[in-house]
Design a protein around this motif. Structure first.
Motif, short mmCIF file in Angstrom:
data_model
loop_
_atom_site.label_atom_id
_atom_site.label_comp_id
_atom_site.label_asym_id
_atom_site.label_seq_id
_atom_site.Cartn_x
_atom_site.Cartn_y
_atom_site.Cartn_z
N ARG A 732 0.89 -1.17 0.05
CA ARG A 732 0.14 0.05 0.03
C ARG A 732 0.80 1.26 -0.01
O ARG A 732 0.57 2.20 -0.87
N ARG A 733 1.82 1.15 0.73
CA ARG A 733 2.80 2.40 0.70
C ARG A 733 3.41 2.79 -0.56
O ARG A 733 3.35 3.98 -1.16
N LEU A 737 2.84 6.09 -2.83
CA LEU A 737 4.17 6.98 -3.40
C LEU A 737 3.77 7.02 -4.94
O LEU A 737 4.30 8.32 -5.24
#
Length: 772
Positions: A732-733, A737
């Motif tokens: 998810r990060r 980004l």
């Protein structure tokens, strides 16, 4: 070395927020020493790869070695070695000085061990900042620590910080330069030396462009945040004063625990006390000595309010160092030697600059001294005793005669007194002229009080009856008696209430008064119990608090006469403002009250909901400010994708679809080599769908065959599928980004020419490498 310099600069700038608390060169020594020691601890921890617990232990040892010479220098040996007493003071300061710092008047200088919090804050900030910058996977997070140090200084400091905007801007500039340098260092370390497939060779121009882009992006974020914050403040201004930590800490001294100073007035005139020397003052330039200021009247006594009351005289704090009284008046330095006086209120000449105790009880008295800067009242909780001596530097407040009061203008309009004798308005009606100014009316009332009032303490059998006290019942009797008989206790109380009724903020001052000639002689002046006095102070526009003596002059008291029927009160002509037209005087409210009397009480549930809504609105504004740059990036990409999807013809839609796919690849951190073909980019993605999309785009670029709308729809279905596949390969990060990445918008770490749509080749002509 660059990290040490940058982190030290950030900590030093942030530590400027501590200056209003101390305002002493000792703070500079503490900050510089803490930064130096903290950097040594951080470097040793990095080299030895120490964990957080070992790092904390090493920091504790460092504090024990240098803490006493830096923060408690009076307890050091030869100025640089810690003593046993110094270590005890250091340990005690590490635990207790935080609360003491919040209950003491600023600036505190190097008083006791109050420099210990500054030492611990700066040293801990230095160790954490440098350690994170040298050891963390994301060294940029080290920039948070100096910001927290700046906030800590503001929270622990006084209500009015010194240059908060300039300090914040300077810190932001240092952190921006440091973060830019960290980013460039990571880029240089990550860039390979060869030009292998999928790699980028960085030039000096690339790095300069990247640095400029980083600074511009950071400046844009700060500008948006400042703009939105300023707009939000303009639209929703704060409804209360800025909250600081010292407002939430319970002050250790409460005036409510002690009797009203004015209630002891009559005792000084009692037999055996009237001729007793209360104290002796040397260097006195005026005729008065102040004991306490009272502005809280509850109908029974005038008292020094506590911090929970809406009273200026209720906020007492420790006085460790010296002050700069922000009032106009004559400076004075006097030495007081205590005689029979044994109270907690410290006799003085006005607003304190400093107090220096002398004698065997110096330490006890210094440690128990509290001061109210608003009223100029001091208290010593240990209590004064006979023989105590101290020197006071201060500023004597201005004084005015009754005639001079006529030209004064109130500084503000106070609420009319809730507790006032019923006969006060009738008394005022005799002397007030409708249409005259507040100063002229007050002067007329005080002059009338002096003309009809007589002095009697009521302690001598030969004196006329004059009960003690200054509550509503005693003032009512004072107004109804003929002749009017009382002393300074009653006249000061009545005059203060009359001044409030006429529009002047007022308060009662108790002290001692001597003949002016004795003070001008320059020698010591002995004040006895019979010198006790009381007067009032009114707040005047442009001059602050001005002392006025409303007590009538002593003269023979005439025999009691029957009530004169001619003194029956006329209808009250509305004392204060013409705008106050309420016929019932007893129900008059403050002139600035804007709420109607019959207004229904606010529903408590509705009030809670409104408070929640107000808090949520601020939360939304803060979140919007923080997320606004990211929202702008996401919106720009969505707009670009929509325009590409709606291109004018199938060929353009296919070509724009390829560009959308390539930008997605770049946003997910896959940087194609310079001059790479579409199939090379598809190979980086690693799926058949990417190659099918590359075939469609190549056919548009190099073939004469026309593309149909179905081909364009198929190309965009592939684009959507490929973008979804890229998102599934990361967590998810990584998806977040990529969503806010600026690479596809032109802010890349290095130059990489994107594969654009090449011109159609003529029949029989081969495509160039650039077209591929």
């Amino acid at each position: 070395m660059g990290t040490l310099v940058a982190s030290s600069a950030a900590i030093l700038v942030a530590a400027v927020a501590l200056w209003p608390i101390y305002e002493s060169p000792a703070l500079v020594r503490v900050v510089l020493g803490a930064v130096a020691v903290g950097q040594i601890v951080a470097v040793v921890g990095t080299v030895r790869r120490l964990g957080p617990w070992w790092l904390a232990l090493l920091s504790t040892i460092a504090v024990a070695l240098v803490g006493v010479p830096l923060a408690v220098p009076s307890q050091s040996i030869a100025g640089f070695l810690p003593s046993a007493g110094g270590l005890v003071a250091l340990a005690e300061g590490a635990v207790l000085s935080w609360k003491r710092l919040l209950t003491i008047v600023t600036p505190v200088g190097d008083y006791q061990a109050l420099l210990v919090p500054a030492l611990l804050l700066v040293l801990a900030a230095t160790v954490i900042t440098t350690s994170v910058a040298l050891r963390a996977r994301v060294p940029d997070t080290a920039a948070i620590v100096p910001v927290l140090l700046l906030v800590s200084g503001i929270v622990l400091g006084p209500r009015e910080p010194v240059l908060p905007v300039a300090t914040s801007v300077a810190l932001a500039a240092v952190l921006l330069l440091w973060l830019t340098a960290l980013r460039e260092r990571r880029t240089a370390m990550a860039s390979p030396s060869s030009g292998a497939t999928g790699s980028i060779v960085f030039t000096g121009r690339d790095r300069r462009r990247s640095a400029v882009a980083s600074v511009l992006a950071a400046v844009a974020v700060v500008a948006v945040a400042v703009g939105v914050g300023a707009g939000a403040t303009a639209l929703l201004p704060p409804s209360a004063d800025r909250a600081i930590a010292r407002d939430a800490v319970e002050k250790p001294f409460s005036p409510r625990e002690y009797p009203s100073p004015l209630s002891t007035f009559r005792a000084y005139n009692a037999a055996g006390e009237a001729d007793s020397v209360v104290f002796t003052v040397d260097g006195l330039s005026s005729s008065r000595v102040r004991l306490a200021v009272m502005d809280d009247f509850d109908g029974v006594v005038w008292g020094v309010g506590d911090a929970e009351d809406p009273s200026d005289s209720g906020s007492f704090e420790r006085l460790p160092f010296r002050l700069d009284p922000a009032v106009d008046g004559a400076s004075s330095t006097v030495t007081v030697t205590v005689g029979s006086y044994d109270g907690v209120w410290l006799p003085g000449v006005g607003y304190l600059g400093s107090v220096d105790f002398d004698g065997a009880r110096t330490g006890v008295l210094s440690d128990s001294l509290y001061y109210n800067a608003n009223s100029g009242t001091s208290a010593v909780t240990a209590g004064l005793q006979e023989g105590d001596t101290y020197t006071v530097e201060g500023v004597e407040p201005a004084t005015a005669t009754i005639e001079e009061v006529a030209g004064l203008v109130p500084a503000s309009t106070p609420s009319r007194p809730r507790d006032a004798p019923d006969a006060l308005l009738d008394f005022l009606d005799r002397y007030v002229t409708a249409g005259d100014g507040a100063g002229a009316n007050l002067s007329s009332v005080l002059d009338g009080l002096a003309s009809v009032g007589y002095i009697s303490h009521g302690v001598d059998p030969d004196e006329p009856s004059s009960p003690s006290g200054h509550g509503l019942d005693r003032l009512s009797r004072l107004l109804s008696d003929t002749p009017m008989v009382g002393d300074a206790e009653q006249y000061a109380s009545l005059a203060a209430l009359a001044a409030r009724q006429l529009g002047f903020p007022s308060r009662v001052v108790m002290g001692f008064s001597h003949d002016a000639g004795d003070a001008e002689s320059g020698g010591p002046v002995a004040f006895t119990g019979s010198d006790v006095a009381a007067w009032i102070e009114i707040e005047v526009a442009g001059s602050g608090w001005v002392a006025v003596d409303p007590t009538p002059a002593e003269r023979p008291v005439p025999e009691e006469q029957p009530e004169d029927p001619s003194l029956i009160a006329r209808p009250y002509p509305d004392l204060q403002p013409p705008a106050d037209d309420e016929p019932d005087r007893s129900e008059q409210t403050a002139p600035d009250s804007s709420e109607p009397e019959d207004q229904a009480a606010v529903n408590p549930i509705l009030e809670i909901l409104l408070r929640i809504a107000r808090v949520l609105s601020w939360v939304v504004i803060v979140v919007a400010v923080i997320l606004s740059p990211f929202i702008a990036v996401v919106a720009a990409k969505a707009r670009r994708r929509a325009l590409r999807r709606r291109a004018r013809d199938p060929e353009s839609r296919i070509t724009e679809g390829w560009r959308e796919f390539r930008d997605a690849v770049v946003d997910y951190g896959i940087e194609p080599p310079p001059a790479s073909t579409r199939h090379e980019v598809a190979t980086l993605h690693g799926s058949r769908g990417a190659h099918r999309l590359a075939v469609l785009a190549d056919r548009v670029a190099f073939s004469d065959l026309e593309s149909s709308p179905e081909d364009a729809d198929r190309a965009w279905r592939l684009v959507d599928e490929l973008r979804r596949t890229l998102g599934e390969r990361v967590d998810r990060r990584g998806r977040m980004l990529a969503l806010v990445s600026l690479r596809s918008l032109g802010l890349r770490r290095a130059r990489s020419r994107p594969a654009g749509r090449a011109p159609r080749r003529a029949p029989g002509r081969k495509g160039t490498s650039d077209e591929r």
